[in-house]
Scaffold this active site. Structure first.
Site, PDB file in Angstrom:
ATOM      1  N   ASP A  27      -6.837  -6.062  10.284  1.00 35.77           N
ATOM      2  CA  ASP A  27      -5.614  -5.549   9.649  1.00 35.77           C
ATOM      3  C   ASP A  27      -4.469  -5.642  10.651  1.00 35.77           C
ATOM      4  OD1 ASP A  27      -3.661  -4.252   8.227  1.00 35.77           O
ATOM      5  OD2 ASP A  27      -4.731  -2.343   8.049  1.00 35.77           O
ATOM      6  N   ASP A  79      -1.715  -4.761   1.564  1.00 28.93           N
ATOM      7  CA  ASP A  79      -1.675  -3.301   1.639  1.00 28.93           C
ATOM      8  C   ASP A  79      -0.201  -2.887   1.472  1.00 28.93           C
ATOM      9  OD1 ASP A  79      -1.533  -0.657   2.542  1.00 28.93           O
ATOM     10  OD2 ASP A  79      -2.684  -0.942   4.356  1.00 28.93           O
ATOM     11  N   GLU A  86      -5.946  -8.535   6.435  1.00 26.90           N
ATOM     12  CA  GLU A  86      -5.081  -7.579   5.737  1.00 26.90           C
ATOM     13  C   GLU A  86      -3.655  -7.636   6.280  1.00 26.90           C
ATOM     14  OE1 GLU A  86      -6.989  -3.767   5.440  1.00 26.90           O
ATOM     15  OE2 GLU A  86      -5.134  -2.688   5.023  1.00 26.90           O
ATOM     16  N   GLY A  96      -7.250   4.002   3.520  1.00 22.73           N
ATOM     17  CA  GLY A  96      -7.151   5.364   4.041  1.00 22.73           C
ATOM     18  C   GLY A  96      -5.899   5.532   4.868  1.00 22.73           C
ATOM     19  N   LYS A 143     -13.403  -2.653  10.248  1.00 19.32           N
ATOM     20  CA  LYS A 143     -12.054  -3.236  10.192  1.00 19.32           C
ATOM     21  C   LYS A 143     -11.413  -2.992  11.549  1.00 19.32           C
ATOM     22  CE  LYS A 143      -7.918  -1.424   8.000  1.00 19.32           C
ATOM     23  NZ  LYS A 143      -7.306  -1.041   6.719  1.00 19.32           N
ATOM     24  N   LYS A 189      -8.041  -3.298  13.961  1.00 20.33           N
ATOM     25  CA  LYS A 189      -6.594  -3.439  13.984  1.00 20.33           C
ATOM     26  C   LYS A 189      -6.215  -4.533  14.978  1.00 20.33           C
ATOM     27  CE  LYS A 189      -5.346  -0.148  11.152  1.00 20.33           C
ATOM     28  NZ  LYS A 189      -4.548  -0.416   9.949  1.00 20.33           N
ATOM     29  N   SER A 247     -12.267   1.955  10.142  1.00 15.97           N
ATOM     30  CA  SER A 247     -11.104   1.238  10.658  1.00 15.97           C
ATOM     31  C   SER A 247     -10.938   1.617  12.121  1.00 15.97           C
ATOM     32  CB  SER A 247      -9.863   1.625   9.849  1.00 15.97           C
ATOM     33  OG  SER A 247      -8.717   1.046  10.414  1.00 15.97           O
ATOM     34  N   LYS A 294      -4.149   2.455  -2.013  1.00 13.45           N
ATOM     35  CA  LYS A 294      -4.039   3.787  -1.386  1.00 13.45           C
ATOM     36  C   LYS A 294      -3.249   4.680  -2.323  1.00 13.45           C
ATOM     37  CE  LYS A 294      -3.888   2.115   3.409  1.00 13.45           C
ATOM     38  NZ  LYS A 294      -2.955   1.730   4.486  1.00 13.45           N
TER      39      LYS A 294
END
Ligand code: SMG
Ligand code: MG
Length: 418
Positions: free
Chosen positions: A238, A291, A266, A343, A210, A212, A183, A315
């Site tokens: 995400d 999430d 996400e 995570g 991934k 952000k 990420s 998670k």
């Protein structure tokens, strides 16, 4: 918290049919807290983080099962897993950020609720405790799932060490290594630095990336990544709930991202906005992954029924621990909704538990559990290394990792029960 017996965390058999676990006699519970600098700052739509305020729960149990096999840690070669004077220690990591930016939870709040409410409730009416008691004895208390999860995992770790059994085996793990992605935060240096960082992680062998995103850092950088790194790059994004479904520009950006062949999108909208997720998920070709919206198995069932998600990020902290994580996995499996393990910038303690979860049946997409060196100059435990895009699942008793004693020098230790 549901009171029915959770799979994999109690005296009941795990999902694999693994034999049950005896409760432990709790001798002491401590909070261990220390600050750890990240190797590089991690910026999301909600802020920039350059260190972690690490909070661990240590549950010390009196050894009640003679011949329980010693407490060496073959993964780390660190000798004792907490065995001292007839006692052993189990560890759980509380994944709260220092501030309530990802959800309501934050580390000072977690420490307080553990001290004043969760730990006192856990040892009432007695100190004979198993992981399932964290759900049943705390059922009258609301929220604070990350704090709850840390307590549940520490008790479970202690039980497993007493039984000389690994968490992965207890859960019925179906793989001994877990495929992992990375990420990547929003870099200070913008798109050029993002491309450089992603290329570096791909060189290291990460299986997917991934990125952000936030309004203003989305279509252009992700388009650029596709241009430079090509159509084969396994890429997902995400938003951490940063987009407003009522904002035309925000929606236009998400629509443009939908053209970029992403594995998933996400959490574009706020945690409570299930209907907004459903309204747009039906238009997009990119699968929506939730999430922050999913706190328990009922949330997952509702989100799936509404069409608000096609994939779920699980998670341990966000959902309150292993028992609920497995329930969510089962709800998703019944609906053929893929899941993967997320995570929270964990140290080796939390990462070890994540790997055991991600090794169970149904976790088929690469996890956000990257190698230790992606986060830390020196991990709190023996490090996890990337090998051919995978992390090995620990095989030692319990979570298979313990904090290195030298790494804990200078940590603040607060005894909650002794
Ligand atoms: O552990 O590599 C990691 C971080 C994974 O991106 C990651 N987590 O929303 O999925 C998420 C974020 C939350 C991080 S907040 C500290
Ligand atoms: Mg997320």
């Amino acid at each position: 918290m549901p009171a029915r017996e959770p799979p994999g965390t109690s005296g009941a058999p795990g999902t694999s049919g693994a034999p049950g676990l005896a409760p432990i006699e709790v001798a002491a519970i401590d909070l261990v807290r220390l600050s750890m600098p990240l190797v590089r700052p991690f910026t999301t739509s909600f802020g920039r983080q350059s260190e972690r305020d690490v909070l661990l729960v240590r549950v010390t149990g009196d050894v009640t099962a003679p011949g329980s096999g010693g407490f060496t840690d073959p993964d780390s070669g660190e000798g004792s897993g907490g065995h001292r004077d007839g006692q052993l220690a189990g560890w759980g990591e509380c994944v709260t950020p220092a501030a309530p930016v990802y959800s309501e939870e934050f580390t000072d709040g977690a420490a307080l609720v553990l001290r004043e409410h969760l730990v006192p409730a856990l040892v009432r009416p007695d100190r004979t405790v198993g992981a399932r008691d964290v759900a049943t004895r705390l059922a009258h208390l609301h929220g604070h799932r990350m704090a709850r999860a840390a307590l549940e995992l520490a008790v479970l770790d202690a039980q497993l060490r007493a039984a000389d059994r690994s968490l992965a085996r207890h859960l019925g793990a179906v793989r001994d290594r877990v495929p992992v992605g990375v990420s990547v935060g929003i870099p200070d240096g913008g798109t050029p630095e993002l491309v450089e960082q992603v290329a570096g992680y791909l060189d290291e062998g990460y299986l997917r990336v991934k990125v952000k995103i936030r309004p203003g850092f989305d279509v252009a950088p992700v388009t650029r990544l596709r241009e430079v790194l090509g159509p084969d790059l396994a890429l997902q994004v995400d938003a951490n709930a940063a987009y407003d479904p009522e904002d035309r520009q925000h929606l236009a950006a998400l629509d443009a991202l939908d053209e970029l062949d992403l594995i998933l999108l996400e959490q574009p909208f706020g945690a409570a906005r299930l209907r907004a997720h459903a309204q747009h998920a039906v238009r997009w070709r990119t699968p929506v992954c939730l999430d922050e919206s999913i706190h328990d198995a009922a949330d997952a069932a509702d989100a799936i029924a509404l069409g608000a998600c096609h994939i779920v990020n699980i998670k341990l902290g966000r959902v309150g621990g292993m028992a609920e994580a497995l329930r969510i996995r089962d709800v998703c499996r019944a609906a053929t909704v893929p899941v993967w393990c997320g995570g929270m910038l964990e140290t080796g303690v939390g990462r070890a538990a994540n790997l055991a979860l991600a090794a169970t049946d149904g976790f088929d997409l690469p996890a956000d559990t990257s190698a230790s060196d992606r986060y830390w100059h020196e991990d709190l435990t023996a490090p996890f290394h990337l090998d051919d895009g995978h992390l090995a699942v620990p095989t030692g008793p319990g979570i298979g990792r313990i904090p290195r004693p030298d790494a804990l020098e200078g940590a603040e230790v607060v005894r909650l029960l002794g």
